[in-house]
Design a protein around this motif. Structure first.
Motif, PDB file in Angstrom:
ATOM      1  N   SER A 480      41.959  40.236  47.940  1.00 41.24           N
ATOM      2  CA  SER A 480      40.512  40.064  47.921  1.00 41.24           C
ATOM      3  C   SER A 480      39.813  41.239  48.585  1.00 41.24           C
ATOM      4  O   SER A 480      40.051  41.521  49.764  1.00 41.24           O
ATOM      5  N   PRO A 481      38.938  41.950  47.871  1.00 42.97           N
ATOM      6  CA  PRO A 481      38.165  43.020  48.487  1.00 42.97           C
ATOM      7  C   PRO A 481      36.945  42.446  49.195  1.00 42.97           C
ATOM      8  O   PRO A 481      36.532  41.304  48.939  1.00 42.97           O
ATOM      9  N   ARG A 482      36.345  43.216  50.065  1.00 43.80           N
ATOM     10  CA  ARG A 482      35.164  42.753  50.772  1.00 43.80           C
ATOM     11  C   ARG A 482      33.936  42.795  49.858  1.00 43.80           C
ATOM     12  O   ARG A 482      33.055  41.963  49.958  1.00 43.80           O
ATOM     13  N   LEU A 483      33.867  43.762  48.979  1.00 45.92           N
ATOM     14  CA  LEU A 483      32.730  43.900  48.100  1.00 45.92           C
ATOM     15  C   LEU A 483      33.188  43.851  46.651  1.00 45.92           C
ATOM     16  O   LEU A 483      34.293  44.276  46.320  1.00 45.92           O
ATOM     17  N   LEU A 484      32.300  43.341  45.803  1.00 47.54           N
ATOM     18  CA  LEU A 484      32.662  43.171  44.403  1.00 47.54           C
ATOM     19  C   LEU A 484      32.969  44.499  43.734  1.00 47.54           C
ATOM     20  O   LEU A 484      33.885  44.602  42.917  1.00 47.54           O
ATOM     21  N   GLU A 485      32.211  45.546  44.099  1.00 50.97           N
ATOM     22  CA  GLU A 485      32.445  46.826  43.438  1.00 50.97           C
ATOM     23  C   GLU A 485      33.767  47.461  43.847  1.00 50.97           C
ATOM     24  O   GLU A 485      34.234  48.398  43.196  1.00 50.97           O
ATOM     25  N   ASN A 486      34.383  46.967  44.902  1.00 50.24           N
ATOM     26  CA  ASN A 486      35.695  47.476  45.309  1.00 50.24           C
ATOM     27  C   ASN A 486      36.846  46.744  44.620  1.00 50.24           C
ATOM     28  O   ASN A 486      38.003  47.112  44.802  1.00 50.24           O
ATOM     29  N   ALA A 487      36.531  45.708  43.856  1.00 51.85           N
ATOM     30  CA  ALA A 487      37.576  44.920  43.201  1.00 51.85           C
ATOM     31  C   ALA A 487      38.122  45.684  41.998  1.00 51.85           C
ATOM     32  O   ALA A 487      37.414  46.460  41.363  1.00 51.85           O
ATOM     33  N   PRO A 488      39.387  45.466  41.658  1.00 50.97           N
ATOM     34  CA  PRO A 488      39.923  46.051  40.418  1.00 50.97           C
ATOM     35  C   PRO A 488      39.303  45.357  39.210  1.00 50.97           C
ATOM     36  O   PRO A 488      38.517  44.411  39.342  1.00 50.97           O
ATOM     37  N   THR A 489      39.649  45.810  38.029  1.00 48.42           N
ATOM     38  CA  THR A 489      39.129  45.198  36.811  1.00 48.42           C
ATOM     39  C   THR A 489      40.188  44.309  36.175  1.00 48.42           C
ATOM     40  O   THR A 489      41.389  44.537  36.323  1.00 48.42           O
ATOM     41  N   LEU A 490      39.711  43.298  35.459  1.00 44.94           N
ATOM     42  CA  LEU A 490      40.622  42.399  34.762  1.00 44.94           C
ATOM     43  C   LEU A 490      41.418  43.160  33.711  1.00 44.94           C
ATOM     44  O   LEU A 490      42.621  42.931  33.536  1.00 44.94           O
ATOM     45  N   GLU A 491      40.759  44.080  33.018  1.00 43.71           N
ATOM     46  CA  GLU A 491      41.450  44.863  32.001  1.00 43.71           C
ATOM     47  C   GLU A 491      42.594  45.667  32.620  1.00 43.71           C
ATOM     48  O   GLU A 491      43.699  45.733  32.056  1.00 43.71           O
ATOM     49  N   GLY A 492      42.330  46.270  33.787  1.00 38.82           N
ATOM     50  CA  GLY A 492      43.379  47.049  34.442  1.00 38.82           C
ATOM     51  C   GLY A 492      44.527  46.198  34.941  1.00 38.82           C
ATOM     52  O   GLY A 492      45.695  46.579  34.822  1.00 38.82           O
ATOM     53  N   LEU A 493      44.212  45.021  35.499  1.00 35.95           N
ATOM     54  CA  LEU A 493      45.267  44.138  35.999  1.00 35.95           C
ATOM     55  C   LEU A 493      46.137  43.611  34.863  1.00 35.95           C
ATOM     56  O   LEU A 493      47.371  43.572  34.975  1.00 35.95           O
ATOM     57  N   VAL A 494      45.510  43.195  33.763  1.00 42.03           N
ATOM     58  CA  VAL A 494      46.279  42.677  32.630  1.00 42.03           C
ATOM     59  C   VAL A 494      47.126  43.784  32.020  1.00 42.03           C
ATOM     60  O   VAL A 494      48.297  43.575  31.677  1.00 42.03           O
ATOM     61  N   ARG A 495      46.554  44.962  31.906  1.00 41.98           N
ATOM     62  CA  ARG A 495      47.316  46.075  31.343  1.00 41.98           C
ATOM     63  C   ARG A 495      48.507  46.417  32.230  1.00 41.98           C
ATOM     64  O   ARG A 495      49.606  46.700  31.746  1.00 41.98           O
ATOM     65  N   GLY A 496      48.311  46.362  33.561  1.00 43.88           N
ATOM     66  CA  GLY A 496      49.424  46.623  34.472  1.00 43.88           C
ATOM     67  C   GLY A 496      50.527  45.599  34.344  1.00 43.88           C
ATOM     68  O   GLY A 496      51.712  45.939  34.377  1.00 43.88           O
ATOM     69  N   GLU A 497      50.153  44.303  34.188  1.00 46.32           N
ATOM     70  CA  GLU A 497      51.165  43.268  33.995  1.00 46.32           C
ATOM     71  C   GLU A 497      51.923  43.474  32.688  1.00 46.32           C
ATOM     72  O   GLU A 497      53.140  43.275  32.622  1.00 46.32           O
ATOM     73  N   CYS A 498      51.206  43.880  31.642  1.00 47.83           N
ATOM     74  CA  CYS A 498      51.868  44.124  30.357  1.00 47.83           C
ATOM     75  C   CYS A 498      52.836  45.289  30.455  1.00 47.83           C
ATOM     76  O   CYS A 498      53.914  45.278  29.856  1.00 47.83           O
ATOM     77  N   ALA A 499      52.448  46.318  31.218  1.00 50.06           N
ATOM     78  CA  ALA A 499      53.329  47.477  31.360  1.00 50.06           C
ATOM     79  C   ALA A 499      54.620  47.109  32.077  1.00 50.06           C
ATOM     80  O   ALA A 499      55.680  47.658  31.792  1.00 50.06           O
ATOM     81  N   LYS A 500      54.553  46.129  33.005  1.00 50.36           N
ATOM     82  CA  LYS A 500      55.761  45.709  33.718  1.00 50.36           C
ATOM     83  C   LYS A 500      56.725  44.970  32.804  1.00 50.36           C
ATOM     84  O   LYS A 500      57.937  45.175  32.873  1.00 50.36           O
TER      85      LYS A 500
END
Length: 677
Positions: A480-500
């Motif tokens: 959990s980041p402190r600010l919303l703009e510091n959070a990763p993106t859903l697209e990036g997280l899903v793409r990272g899981e797919c790459a694994k």
């Protein structure tokens, strides 16, 4: 002469740094032995890695380090202390001596800080080394059992491993050996305050038996025995130990938090999930397949863990590939068949456990077997509890009755005490303890900020003191980041899981810039058992959208005429919507471009996961009143999500069915290519 001189010279004094380096060398050497080929299989008594020798060397190095630190304290530090005391008593020191002393003290302080850092690092390394040793030994036994079965040496090795595990978990252990019909069977009994685990070990895998019983009035459940026995039959020693550790933890908590029984409450949750499932199944007309669409999932207690587990999402392709009988068997038998066991790792689960909490929560006594009350079991409100009616958010018209403890006067309904002194008001204060029920997601799930906030509202977390960009915490996510703009993106997280999982980072679909801020949800604290009814539909909706998004990176659809381009764009203000443009230009078998008849080059589609049912609805650009333009994707984006045009009744029925069944954007593209709209 040289010999006499060398004999008269003093031995070089070893420094603290020398002792640190030697200790680190021992740890690195042992680690190197474990990492070597066949290192884990070669653990003593099978091979060259001698655990006893490594332990002795480590102990001796620690003793020498302790002596060096004691000597350092008794020489340099104490002498400096005497000089400083002399100065403070008025004895005075020359300015040059004082400067030298100050320099030495400063240097000593820096050296001590460095020593403290090294000691902390060394302690972590030693702990890791111990964990590696324990896990490696388990792997070695597993490999030995898988290769050679339960011969004489392997059986004795398993017996010793069970004894060692009992000591590590704080359980008592007893052994009894009997010979019957020329077969020797050793029974290892692991005993806690309430639980008793008997493991029979003979000369073959078939002779293995496990039985879990309880000192209290808990009923014996053969599913737990079967779960543990499956681990042993699969030669999964670490998996078996994890299950025993879960039982030992329940036993320990029950002992520490007497008179509350965590084992009883675990079984109460199992009974509650089974009752919820039965009511949902009745409301769905007995269609068990729909439990993964409209209900709260399929309750499968003791199928993966000791205690309740809930299968709440199965990938669409798998769900439609299984027969209705497979789902009926799961619901009826509360276990996984061989067919469903193969697809279980691809599904999404909730596993329930307990963990410490800052607030106090109520636990049921043995007189209250369930949280959820069946219709033929009536319980009136009393001083100790009251019955609450909860409307199911996914199945219209379905009501549940839950038993809820009445908090003492000093404990608000949120479960948080006003002060530390909880008085005897209307219920025994012993039922209110600092533990809560937690649902753990397996696997963890990337989720949008909207989903996180919806879950927090469902479990009734007070977020009034949090800012709009800080409300994603409260223990749901591990990043959990402190600010919303510091959070990763859903697209990036899903793409990272797919790459694994797929070992690829390429895109099957041309994606627009990432827009959806997200977190990875790993656990959900449940302040009331009925929270599960509201949480599961939220998780299922996110899982469906993630599967759609993941298809942009991993899906490969067989087609003789592959599409030359598919473009997609997500929306930050609606994280469950994807706009698509499918290029109808195709390549024939000779590689030449072929344009479909009708003159329509591009096809625009809007996909959206419906909130109430989790269905995927699809709208085409013609029905939305948008003409084919070069900026078709931008034109689709101008349609507001709240617009009346994006209502389910106006969705394209055939295309929506394809999207809902496949959860695959490439599959939608292939269908559109063969069915021009």
């Amino acid at each position: 002469m040289s010999t006499e001189v060398s004999q008269g010279l003093p031995r070089p004094q070893r420094t603290i740094s020398d002792e640190f380096r030697e200790l680190q060398h021992i740890v690195n050497l042992f680690q190197h032995q474990l990492d070597a080929p066949h290192g884990t299989v070669g653990l003593h008594p099978f091979g060259p890695v001698n655990v006893a020798g490594a332990k002795m060397a480590f102990t001796q190095a620690c003793r020498r380090l302790r002596e060096a630190l004691t000597s350092y304290r008794g020489t340099a530090l104490e002498s400096w202390g005497r000089l400083i005391s002399k100065q403070s008593e008025g004895g005075g020191l020359p300015d040059s001596s004082l400067a030298v002393l100050t320099h030495k003290v400063t240097a000593a302080g820096q050296e001590l800080n460095e020593m403290r850092r090294v000691v902390d690092t060394l302690h972590e390394d030693a702990s890791k080394c111990g964990n590696i040793l324990t896990e490696a030994a388990a792997d070695a036994i597993s490999k030995a059992l898988a290769i050679g079965g339960l011969g004489g040496q392997q059986a004795q090795l398993l017996v010793e491993r069970l004894k060692s595990m009992a000591k590590r978990l704080g359980l008592a252990h007893y052994t009894d050996t009997q010979t019957h019909m020329e077969e020797t069977v050793t029974t290892v009994t692991l005993a806690g305050s309430i639980i008793v685990i008997d493991v029979d070990i003979g000369n073959s895998i078939a002779s293995l038996k496990v039985k879990v019983s309880y000192v209290s009035d808990m009923d014996h459940d053969e599913r737990i025995d079967a779960l543990m026995l499956d681990r042993l039959h699969a030669a999964d020693i670490r998996g078996f130990e994890a299950l025993v550790e879960e039982m030992a933890e329940l036993d320990r908590l029950t002992k520490e938090q007497s008179p509350v029984s965590f084992i009883h409450n675990t079984f109460a949750i199992v009974a509650t999930l089974a009752e919820v499932q039965a009511r949902e199944l009745s409301a769905l007309g007995g269609d068990s397949k729909q439990l993964l669409r409209h209900g709260s999932g399929i309750a499968l207690p003791h199928a993966r863990h000791v205690g309740p587990s809930l299968l709440y999402f199965m990938p669409s392709a798998i769900r439609h590939g299984l027969m209705a009988a497979d789902f009926a068997d799961m619901v009826r038998l509360h276990s996984l068949s061989e067919r469903t066991r193969a697809v279980a790792p691809l599904c999404h689960w909730l596993s329930f456990s307990w963990e410490p909490s800052d607030s106090r929560h109520g636990f049921l006594s043995a007189q209250s077997p369930k949280y959820c009350l069946p219709t033929d079991y009536m319980a009136e409100d009393s001083e100790s509890h009251h019955v609450v009616r909860v409307h199911h958010p996914g199945i219209s018209g379905l009501d549940m009755q839950f038993l809820e403890l009445t908090a003492p006067e000093s404990v608000p309904k949120t479960g948080k005490p006003v002060d530390d002194s909880i008085t005897q008001a209307s219920v025994d204060s012993g039922a209110w303890i600092p533990y809560c029920m937690v649902a753990r997601l397996e696997p963890t799930m990337p989720a949008s900020a909207l989903t996180v906030r919806a879950i927090m509202a469902a479990i009734q977390v007070d977020t009034s003191a949090l800012g709009p960009d800080q409300s994603a915490g409260v223990g749901l996510a591990h990043d959990s980041p402190r600010l919303l703009e510091n959070a990763p993106t859903l697209e990036g997280l899903v793409r990272g899981e797919c790459a694994k999982t797929a070992n690829t980072s390429g895109e099957k679909v041309e994606m627009g810039p990432p827009q959806i801020r997200a977190w990875t949800i790993c656990r959900i604290p449940l302040y009331r058992p009925q929270n599960v009814l509201a949480v599961v539909p939220i998780l299922r909706r996110q899982a469906i959208f993630n599967s759609l998004l993941a298809s942009c990176y991993t899906d490969a659809v067989d087609s003789e005429l592959p599409l030359t381009g598919v473009s997609a764009r997500t929306h930050a203000n609606d994280p469950f919507r994807i706009d698509l443009v499918f290029n109808n230009k195709q390549l024939d078998k000779d590689g030449d471009i072929r344009i479909e008849s009708g003159g329509v080059v591009d096809q625009g589609v809007v996909l959206r996961v419906i909130e109430t049912t989790g269905e995927v609805a699809a709208w085409i650009h013609q029905s939305l009143g948008i003409a084919s333009t070069e900026e078709l994707l931008a034109a689709l984006g101008s349609i507001a999500t709240t617009a009346t045009t994006l209502c389910k009744s106006m969705a394209h029925p055939k295309l929506s069915k394809v999207a809902d069944i496949s959860h695959s954007i490439p599959a939608i593209a292939v269908w559109l290519a063969s069915h021009p709209l």
